[in-house]
Motif scaffolding. Sequence first.
Motif, short mmCIF file in Angstrom:
data_model
loop_
_atom_site.label_atom_id
_atom_site.label_comp_id
_atom_site.label_asym_id
_atom_site.label_seq_id
_atom_site.Cartn_x
_atom_site.Cartn_y
_atom_site.Cartn_z
N SER A 181 0.82 -1.22 0.00
CA SER A 181 0.00 0.00 0.00
C SER A 181 0.85 1.26 0.00
CB SER A 181 -0.93 -0.01 1.22
OG SER A 181 -1.75 -1.15 1.23
N SER A 182 1.85 1.32 0.87
CA SER A 182 2.62 2.56 1.02
C SER A 182 3.49 2.86 -0.19
CB SER A 182 3.48 2.50 2.29
OG SER A 182 4.33 1.37 2.28
N SER A 183 3.91 1.82 -0.93
CA SER A 183 4.70 2.09 -2.14
C SER A 183 3.87 2.86 -3.16
CB SER A 183 5.20 0.78 -2.74
OG SER A 183 4.12 -0.03 -3.20
N ARG A 184 2.55 2.64 -3.14
CA ARG A 184 1.67 3.38 -4.06
C ARG A 184 1.57 4.85 -3.68
NH1 ARG A 184 2.54 -1.86 -5.15
NH2 ARG A 184 1.20 -2.62 -6.83
N LEU A 185 1.71 5.14 -2.39
CA LEU A 185 1.71 6.53 -1.95
C LEU A 185 2.86 7.29 -2.59
CD1 LEU A 185 1.01 8.95 -0.11
CD2 LEU A 185 2.33 7.83 1.69
N PHE A 186 4.08 6.72 -2.52
CA PHE A 186 5.24 7.40 -3.10
C PHE A 186 5.19 7.40 -4.62
CE2 PHE A 186 7.05 5.60 1.00
CZ PHE A 186 6.78 6.75 1.69
N PHE A 187 4.60 6.35 -5.20
CA PHE A 187 4.40 6.32 -6.65
C PHE A 187 3.54 7.49 -7.10
CE2 PHE A 187 1.29 5.27 -9.92
CZ PHE A 187 2.11 4.99 -11.01
N VAL A 188 2.42 7.72 -6.41
CA VAL A 188 1.52 8.81 -6.78
C VAL A 188 2.21 10.16 -6.56
CG1 VAL A 188 -0.67 9.94 -6.22
CG2 VAL A 188 -0.55 7.45 -6.33
N GLY A 189 2.98 10.28 -5.45
CA GLY A 189 3.70 11.52 -5.21
C GLY A 189 4.68 11.83 -6.32
N ALA A 190 5.37 10.82 -6.82
CA ALA A 190 6.31 11.02 -7.92
C ALA A 190 5.57 11.34 -9.22
CB ALA A 190 7.18 9.78 -8.10
N ARG A 191 4.44 10.68 -9.45
CA ARG A 191 3.65 10.94 -10.65
C ARG A 191 3.15 12.38 -10.69
NH1 ARG A 191 -1.54 7.26 -11.35
NH2 ARG A 191 -2.28 8.63 -9.69
N ASN A 192 2.92 12.95 -9.52
CA ASN A 192 2.47 14.34 -9.45
C ASN A 192 3.62 15.33 -9.37
OD1 ASN A 192 -0.16 13.47 -9.52
ND2 ASN A 192 -0.51 13.67 -7.33
N GLY A 193 4.86 14.86 -9.51
CA GLY A 193 6.01 15.76 -9.54
C GLY A 193 6.56 16.13 -8.19
N HIS A 194 6.15 15.46 -7.11
CA HIS A 194 6.61 15.80 -5.76
C HIS A 194 7.76 14.93 -5.28
CE1 HIS A 194 2.63 17.99 -4.54
NE2 HIS A 194 3.38 18.68 -5.37
N LEU A 195 8.13 13.93 -6.08
CA LEU A 195 9.29 13.09 -5.81
C LEU A 195 9.99 12.85 -7.14
CD1 LEU A 195 7.89 10.40 -3.29
CD2 LEU A 195 9.46 12.28 -2.77
N PRO A 196 11.23 12.35 -7.13
CA PRO A 196 11.90 12.06 -8.41
C PRO A 196 11.04 11.21 -9.33
CG PRO A 196 13.44 11.83 -6.60
CD PRO A 196 12.11 12.09 -5.97
N ALA A 197 11.04 11.56 -10.61
CA ALA A 197 10.14 10.92 -11.58
C ALA A 197 10.36 9.42 -11.68
CB ALA A 197 10.33 11.56 -12.96
N ALA A 198 11.55 8.94 -11.35
CA ALA A 198 11.84 7.51 -11.45
C ALA A 198 10.90 6.68 -10.59
CB ALA A 198 13.29 7.24 -11.06
N ILE A 199 10.44 7.24 -9.49
CA ILE A 199 9.59 6.50 -8.56
C ILE A 199 8.20 6.29 -9.15
CG2 ILE A 199 8.63 6.52 -6.21
CD1 ILE A 199 11.00 8.14 -5.34
N SER A 200 7.85 7.01 -10.21
CA SER A 200 6.53 6.86 -10.83
C SER A 200 6.54 5.89 -12.01
CB SER A 200 6.01 8.22 -11.31
OG SER A 200 6.80 8.71 -12.38
N LEU A 201 7.63 5.14 -12.18
CA LEU A 201 7.72 4.20 -13.29
C LEU A 201 7.06 2.87 -12.93
CD1 LEU A 201 11.44 4.83 -14.32
CD2 LEU A 201 9.40 5.76 -15.41
N ILE A 202 6.47 2.21 -13.94
CA ILE A 202 5.82 0.92 -13.77
C ILE A 202 6.48 -0.10 -14.69
CG2 ILE A 202 3.65 -0.37 -13.93
CD1 ILE A 202 2.14 2.19 -13.50
N ASN A 203 6.77 -1.28 -14.16
CA ASN A 203 7.37 -2.33 -14.97
C ASN A 203 6.40 -2.80 -16.05
OD1 ASN A 203 7.76 -5.54 -15.30
ND2 ASN A 203 9.74 -4.54 -15.01
N VAL A 204 6.89 -2.98 -17.29
CA VAL A 204 6.02 -3.28 -18.42
C VAL A 204 5.51 -4.71 -18.42
CG1 VAL A 204 7.14 -1.54 -19.85
CG2 VAL A 204 7.97 -3.90 -19.91
#
Length: 498
Positions: free
Chosen positions: A335-358
């Motif tokens: 659950s918490s990894s999704r929190l940081f994923f969303v934060g990165a997707r919104n530009g609040h953390l490094p963009a690498a954290i918003s990447l999803i494995n294909v």
Amino acid sequence: MARVSVGDNLVPKESFGNNDRDLATNESVGSSSEGIKFKKQITLLDGVAIIVGVIVGAGIFVSPKGVLIHSGSVGQAIIVWILSGLLSMVGALCYAELGTMIPKSGGDYAYIGVAFGQLPAFLYLWVALLIIVPTGNAITALTFAQYLLQPLWPNCTPPVEAVQLLAAVMTCVLTVINCYNVKLVTKVTDIFTGTKILALLIIVAAGIWYLCAGNTENWSEPMRGSLTTPGSIALAFYSGLFSYSGWNYLNFVTEELQNPYKNLPKAICISMPVVTIIYVVANVAYFSVLTPDELLSSEAVAVTFGNKMLGFMSWLMPFFVACSTFGSLNGAIFSSSRLFFVGARNGHLPAAISLINVHCFTPIPSLIFLCVISLVLLFIPNIYSLINYVTFVEALFTLMSISGLLWLRKTQPKTERPIKVKLIFPIIYLITCSFLVISSVYVSPIEVGVGVAIILLGIPVYFLTIKYPIELFSNISQGINLWCSKFFLCMPNQEKFD
């Protein structure tokens, strides 16, 4: 520099790397202009298991004595457990409205952002990233290792190094599982949720048997010694609510929940009464078998209970505590990894954290990022003391989320709300939470001061890295993003939300 939309913000297109076109050739991913999205693989049963699995961690097995210490009596402690469960249920229902009105993963981060803007949302993310989430994960992992190793050192405490090493291995193993497959994660959660419920049912059954045998002396004067000062009541509720913490974790993964408009409130309405009933009955069993002095002197109440009631089967309790913490950490990592994923997707953390494995459709960089921070905290002396500094902060941001619900009702009355709770619910939660926050200022001024300092430290970080970013930080972020895209075979999630 060309820019593309990611979530609600703009991120440099170059930061996605030059391999987007190659990655997009995978049929399961789609075109690079659309990016990739999470699969909706979490069923209603999985949602219930996540909530119950995260809530029922080490707390009910190890330290229910915190409620008794600040309540002063067995009767008042039971009242606090009941009211803490009801208050958590009210909060969960309020979050059901927020989660169906704002169907984004990220929980409090998403709701605070929509209601009050980017800076308050970033400050929540900042505190969660720095201490709340990794500290909770580290403590859960250490508890698992402590109780799994205890039988090997029956007459003393296991070596600190052995506990830390096993905790680190456990954290890494669960991170790998979370990286590999979401369905595997939910299966692990389902299995270990069943295990911990079985453990609590054993405690309940043993307690009922003990009471039916006529052993009721611990209940002769249930309210004797009750503490009624506001500070004591607040601290008792803090201990109770801490054991119920995790009821909002399903809101972190709304985008992966099947039919969230129906399944989110259903999962909450099923799981919260179940947890409350089990918690209350388990505590009645504890208080029936153990005297207040025995309970207060115990480092692990369930283990002491097992030694007294289960005889040669007493080894089951350390085993069940280990299973409980294993399942709890698995759900928390997911659950918490999704929190940081969303934060990165919104530009609040490094963009690498918003990447999803294909291939796996999991946020592998976010999971590894969380794992690294948790591993660092495993080796910090007195990590348990960090919880005292952030309890106030968690209550403060929960208060802000519920305030956001009331604010959005006023400012966006026509917005569709698939779930709309009665106005009395957020008001009750707001008043109660305000009491706890204000009381903690008088009872624990040092902890509150440290918590406020951590929040305020996030303000200059926000302005230097997000509002007015320094070029050096941007270049480093783009370099990391490019490397992660290639190494982990990831693409950015570019799902848009209105």
